[in-house]
Design a protein around this motif. Sequence first.
Motif, PDB file in Angstrom:
ATOM      1  N   ARG A  52      -4.948 -38.280  90.579  1.00  0.00           N
ATOM      2  CA  ARG A  52      -3.319 -38.560  91.209  1.00  0.00           C
ATOM      3  C   ARG A  52      -2.835 -39.834  90.649  1.00  0.00           C
ATOM      4  NH1 ARG A  52      -5.939 -37.642  96.425  1.00  0.00           N
ATOM      5  NH2 ARG A  52      -5.713 -35.326  96.622  1.00  0.00           N
ATOM      6  N   ARG A  53      -3.745 -40.809  90.323  1.00  0.00           N
ATOM      7  CA  ARG A  53      -3.261 -42.341  89.906  1.00  0.00           C
ATOM      8  C   ARG A  53      -3.124 -42.538  88.607  1.00  0.00           C
ATOM      9  NH1 ARG A  53      -6.904 -45.683  88.263  1.00  0.00           N
ATOM     10  NH2 ARG A  53      -8.672 -44.840  89.064  1.00  0.00           N
ATOM     11  N   LEU A  54      -4.094 -41.615  88.016  1.00  0.00           N
ATOM     12  CA  LEU A  54      -4.008 -41.887  86.433  1.00  0.00           C
ATOM     13  C   LEU A  54      -2.854 -40.674  85.653  1.00  0.00           C
ATOM     14  CD1 LEU A  54      -7.669 -42.126  85.673  1.00  0.00           C
ATOM     15  CD2 LEU A  54      -5.880 -43.755  85.405  1.00  0.00           C
ATOM     16  N   GLY A  55      -2.615 -39.736  86.484  1.00  0.00           N
ATOM     17  CA  GLY A  55      -1.759 -38.573  85.980  1.00  0.00           C
ATOM     18  C   GLY A  55      -0.532 -38.930  86.468  1.00  0.00           C
ATOM     19  N   GLU A  56       0.567 -37.936  85.728  1.00  0.00           N
ATOM     20  CA  GLU A  56       1.892 -38.070  86.056  1.00  0.00           C
ATOM     21  C   GLU A  56       2.312 -36.578  86.657  1.00  0.00           C
ATOM     22  OE1 GLU A  56       5.411 -39.465  86.293  1.00  0.00           O
ATOM     23  OE2 GLU A  56       3.949 -40.574  85.256  1.00  0.00           O
ATOM     24  N   PRO A  57       2.898 -36.675  87.924  1.00  0.00           N
ATOM     25  CA  PRO A  57       3.131 -35.270  88.615  1.00  0.00           C
ATOM     26  C   PRO A  57       4.072 -34.502  87.781  1.00  0.00           C
ATOM     27  CG  PRO A  57       3.258 -37.310  90.035  1.00  0.00           C
ATOM     28  CD  PRO A  57       3.020 -37.841  88.648  1.00  0.00           C
ATOM     29  N   LEU A  58       3.913 -33.490  87.782  1.00  0.00           N
ATOM     30  CA  LEU A  58       4.821 -32.446  87.043  1.00  0.00           C
ATOM     31  C   LEU A  58       5.779 -31.907  88.264  1.00  0.00           C
ATOM     32  CD1 LEU A  58       2.627 -30.215  84.636  1.00  0.00           C
ATOM     33  CD2 LEU A  58       4.206 -32.258  84.057  1.00  0.00           C
ATOM     34  N   PRO A  59       6.992 -31.598  87.929  1.00  0.00           N
ATOM     35  CA  PRO A  59       7.912 -31.081  88.866  1.00  0.00           C
ATOM     36  C   PRO A  59       7.446 -30.074  89.591  1.00  0.00           C
ATOM     37  CG  PRO A  59       9.087 -31.780  86.862  1.00  0.00           C
ATOM     38  CD  PRO A  59       7.531 -31.726  86.421  1.00  0.00           C
ATOM     39  N   ASP A  60       7.729 -29.525  90.678  1.00  0.00           N
ATOM     40  CA  ASP A  60       7.125 -28.543  91.622  1.00  0.00           C
ATOM     41  C   ASP A  60       7.557 -27.229  90.929  1.00  0.00           C
ATOM     42  OD1 ASP A  60       5.864 -29.968  93.519  1.00  0.00           O
ATOM     43  OD2 ASP A  60       7.525 -29.842  94.761  1.00  0.00           O
ATOM     44  N   ALA A  61       8.892 -27.405  90.106  1.00  0.00           N
ATOM     45  CA  ALA A  61       9.500 -25.975  89.398  1.00  0.00           C
ATOM     46  C   ALA A  61       8.748 -25.678  88.361  1.00  0.00           C
ATOM     47  CB  ALA A  61      10.844 -25.929  89.620  1.00  0.00           C
ATOM     48  N   SER A  62       7.911 -26.602  87.836  1.00  0.00           N
ATOM     49  CA  SER A  62       7.241 -26.547  86.601  1.00  0.00           C
ATOM     50  C   SER A  62       5.978 -25.491  86.656  1.00  0.00           C
ATOM     51  CB  SER A  62       6.826 -27.846  86.063  1.00  0.00           C
ATOM     52  OG  SER A  62       6.104 -27.786  84.923  1.00  0.00           O
ATOM     53  N   LEU A  63       5.770 -24.582  85.875  1.00  0.00           N
ATOM     54  CA  LEU A  63       4.887 -23.553  85.946  1.00  0.00           C
ATOM     55  C   LEU A  63       3.922 -23.605  84.552  1.00  0.00           C
ATOM     56  CD1 LEU A  63       6.480 -20.564  87.855  1.00  0.00           C
ATOM     57  CD2 LEU A  63       4.868 -22.286  88.542  1.00  0.00           C
ATOM     58  N   GLU A  64       3.293 -24.728  84.110  1.00  0.00           N
ATOM     59  CA  GLU A  64       2.464 -25.156  83.059  1.00  0.00           C
ATOM     60  C   GLU A  64       1.095 -24.413  83.423  1.00  0.00           C
ATOM     61  OE1 GLU A  64       4.006 -26.377  80.179  1.00  0.00           O
ATOM     62  OE2 GLU A  64       5.725 -26.590  81.280  1.00  0.00           O
ATOM     63  N   PRO A  65       0.519 -23.853  82.340  1.00  0.00           N
ATOM     64  CA  PRO A  65      -0.987 -23.587  82.434  1.00  0.00           C
ATOM     65  C   PRO A  65      -1.742 -24.604  82.688  1.00  0.00           C
ATOM     66  CG  PRO A  65       0.163 -22.614  80.184  1.00  0.00           C
ATOM     67  CD  PRO A  65       1.007 -23.411  80.740  1.00  0.00           C
ATOM     68  N   SER A  66      -2.488 -24.536  83.544  1.00  0.00           N
ATOM     69  CA  SER A  66      -3.447 -25.572  84.033  1.00  0.00           C
ATOM     70  C   SER A  66      -4.815 -25.445  83.097  1.00  0.00           C
ATOM     71  CB  SER A  66      -3.826 -25.767  85.324  1.00  0.00           C
ATOM     72  OG  SER A  66      -2.606 -25.761  86.235  1.00  0.00           O
ATOM     73  N   GLU A  67      -5.244 -26.571  82.456  1.00  0.00           N
ATOM     74  CA  GLU A  67      -6.169 -26.676  81.625  1.00  0.00           C
ATOM     75  C   GLU A  67      -7.374 -26.786  82.431  1.00  0.00           C
ATOM     76  OE1 GLU A  67      -5.491 -28.579  77.804  1.00  0.00           O
ATOM     77  OE2 GLU A  67      -3.725 -29.184  78.792  1.00  0.00           O
ATOM     78  N   LEU A  68      -7.367 -27.320  83.712  1.00  0.00           N
ATOM     79  CA  LEU A  68      -8.332 -27.887  84.470  1.00  0.00           C
ATOM     80  C   LEU A  68      -7.784 -27.701  85.977  1.00  0.00           C
ATOM     81  CD1 LEU A  68     -11.110 -29.172  84.847  1.00  0.00           C
ATOM     82  CD2 LEU A  68     -10.061 -31.243  84.778  1.00  0.00           C
ATOM     83  N   ILE A  69      -8.683 -26.894  86.639  1.00  0.00           N
ATOM     84  CA  ILE A  69      -8.341 -26.719  88.100  1.00  0.00           C
ATOM     85  C   ILE A  69      -9.482 -27.512  88.965  1.00  0.00           C
ATOM     86  CG2 ILE A  69      -8.011 -24.975  89.923  1.00  0.00           C
ATOM     87  CD1 ILE A  69      -7.120 -23.157  87.774  1.00  0.00           C
ATOM     88  N   LEU A  70      -8.894 -28.336  89.885  1.00  0.00           N
ATOM     89  CA  LEU A  70      -9.598 -29.048  90.800  1.00  0.00           C
ATOM     90  C   LEU A  70      -9.554 -28.721  92.218  1.00  0.00           C
ATOM     91  CD1 LEU A  70      -9.133 -32.675  89.342  1.00  0.00           C
ATOM     92  CD2 LEU A  70     -11.263 -31.265  89.066  1.00  0.00           C
ATOM     93  N   PRO A  71     -10.609 -28.754  93.171  1.00  0.00           N
ATOM     94  CA  PRO A  71     -10.456 -28.074  94.494  1.00  0.00           C
ATOM     95  C   PRO A  71      -9.441 -29.133  95.129  1.00  0.00           C
ATOM     96  CG  PRO A  71     -12.541 -29.253  94.050  1.00  0.00           C
ATOM     97  CD  PRO A  71     -11.881 -29.224  92.833  1.00  0.00           C
ATOM     98  N   SER A  72      -9.013 -28.696  96.282  1.00  0.00           N
ATOM     99  CA  SER A  72      -8.357 -29.376  97.180  1.00  0.00           C
ATOM    100  C   SER A  72      -9.273 -30.179  97.946  1.00  0.00           C
ATOM    101  CB  SER A  72      -7.756 -28.474  98.382  1.00  0.00           C
ATOM    102  OG  SER A  72      -8.608 -27.728  99.274  1.00  0.00           O
ATOM    103  N   PRO A  73      -8.633 -31.457  98.508  1.00  0.00           N
ATOM    104  CA  PRO A  73      -9.437 -32.436  99.053  1.00  0.00           C
ATOM    105  C   PRO A  73     -10.165 -32.029 100.157  1.00  0.00           C
ATOM    106  CG  PRO A  73      -7.173 -32.921  99.334  1.00  0.00           C
ATOM    107  CD  PRO A  73      -7.184 -31.676  98.498  1.00  0.00           C
TER     108      PRO A  73
END
Length: 92
Positions: A52-73
């Motif tokens: 979260r700290r190092l990344g730039e959030p994408l808009p909620d409406a954006s549907l980009e393919p995820s290269e990495l999926i991490l679990p929820s907290p």
Amino acid sequence: MIVRIMGEGQVELDDAHLTELNKLDDGLLAAIQAGDEEGFRHTLGALLDSVRRLGEPLPDASLEPSELILPSPDASLAEVRAMLRDDGLIPG
């Protein structure tokens, strides 16, 4: 790299941060293998906070393919174990 945190959304993360994230991923893998629930919780939280700290959030409406999926907290140790590859959650 586009990273999805399950239940939260996506962030765009520069590949330059993968070394830092892989250190946390190694700690997470060790905690899971040891069945260390407290270590697992701490390290998963630290990994997600770093993304979260190092990344730039994408808009909620954006549907980009995820290269990495991490679990929820709030994912369980067993749920994260099922998501693991040989080298953890983050390749490399």
